[in-house]
Design an enzyme around this catalytic site. Structure first.
Site, PDB file in Angstrom:
ATOM      1  CG  HIS A   1      -1.829   1.106   1.374  1.00  0.00           C
ATOM      2  ND1 HIS A   1      -1.694   2.074   2.351  1.00  0.00           N
ATOM      3  CD2 HIS A   1      -2.939   1.453   0.670  1.00  0.00           C
ATOM      4  CE1 HIS A   1      -2.673   2.939   2.256  1.00  0.00           C
ATOM      5  NE2 HIS A   1      -3.444   2.596   1.246  1.00  0.00           N
TER       6      HIS A   1
ATOM      7  CG  HIS B   1      -3.425   9.487   0.142  1.00  0.00           C
ATOM      8  ND1 HIS B   1      -3.942  10.289   1.151  1.00  0.00           N
ATOM      9  CD2 HIS B   1      -4.272   8.439   0.026  1.00  0.00           C
ATOM     10  CE1 HIS B   1      -5.048   9.740   1.614  1.00  0.00           C
ATOM     11  NE2 HIS B   1      -5.275   8.620   0.960  1.00  0.00           N
TER      12      HIS B   1
END
Length: 237
Positions: free
Chosen positions: A6, A48
């Protein structure tokens, strides 16, 4: 069950950096996950948050900065400085690991709307990856799912289940018709029907506890995203 790093190996290295991806891809795991956003001048960067405040030595909104401005900031450490990645650069790195998959998330809401998915399609086509089964598209946005289905029909799409969905969509009916569903580990343990929902593959995020890793394996999860891929390898071995 596939193991996916991730944001790269973000449990050990600064997230979404070349270092985090390269170190993750060297491991005997199945792939990596990334997030992308558009800059003011239309470049797709691997990022992100909507700002760079948390992950760099700079400050500001990604959507209000040009790529060359963003490139000035350090998103690594003082000892190992890193520069924000273009999606193109990550795709180039992936070419060195032909056995690894990429799970690519577009971030919404965005001031650029559909242009985010349109630019993802352009960059994947440019890299010759627009029909590559190693590329998987993920998003919390049903609109993004529908755009992906139109722009990149050969690729699998996973709808990431927003915890707020349960308030109005108790039956988990997804009109965007994704190929897979992506609940968090917390959601899935509270509502196990999400695993394998209607025969779809399950992408589980973000699983860092060994007991949860074992739960995923024993309950039929197809893809498990973790910040700690080496721990996952040890736990599941």
């Amino acid at each position: 069950m596939k193991i996916v790093a991730h944001r790269g190996y973000s449990g050990k290295y600064p997230e979404l950096t070349h270092r985090a991806f390269d170190e993750a891809l060297k491991l005997p795991i199945d792939g990596v996950e990334c997030d992308v956003r558009l800059t003011r001048d239309g470049r797709l960067v691997v990022q992100h948050d909507k700002t760079i405040d948390r992950t760099s030595d700079g400050t500001g909104l990604v959507a209000k900065m040009d790529f060359e401005e963003l490139r000035q900031f350090n998103v690594g450490t003082e000892d190992d400085p890193q520069r924000i990645l273009l999606l193109d650069e990550l795709l180039e790195l992936m070419q060195d690991y032909p056995d690894k998959e990429l799970y690519l998330e577009t971030k919404h809401p965005s001031r650029f709307g559909p242009e985010v998915e349109e630019q993802v399609a352009v960059r994947l086509r440019y890299a010759g990856l627009h029909e590559d089964p190693r590329i998987n598209l993920i998003s919390f946005s049903h609109a993004a799912m529908r755009r992906f289905a139109r722009l990149l029909p050969a690729l699998d799409c996973y709808y990431l289940v927003d915890p707020r969905d349960a308030r109005w969509n108790r039956n988990h009916i997804f009109f965007s018709k994704p190929a897979g569903v992506g609940p968090s580990i917390t959601q899935a343990k509270a509502d196990p029907v999400l695993v394998g929902l209607r025969g779809m593959n399950t992408y589980m995020w973000t699983v860092d506890d060994p007991d949860d890793m074992i739960w995923c394996r024993d309950n039929g999860v197809d893809v498990m995203a973790t910040n700690l891929p080496e721990l996952a390898l040890e736990t599941l071995r």
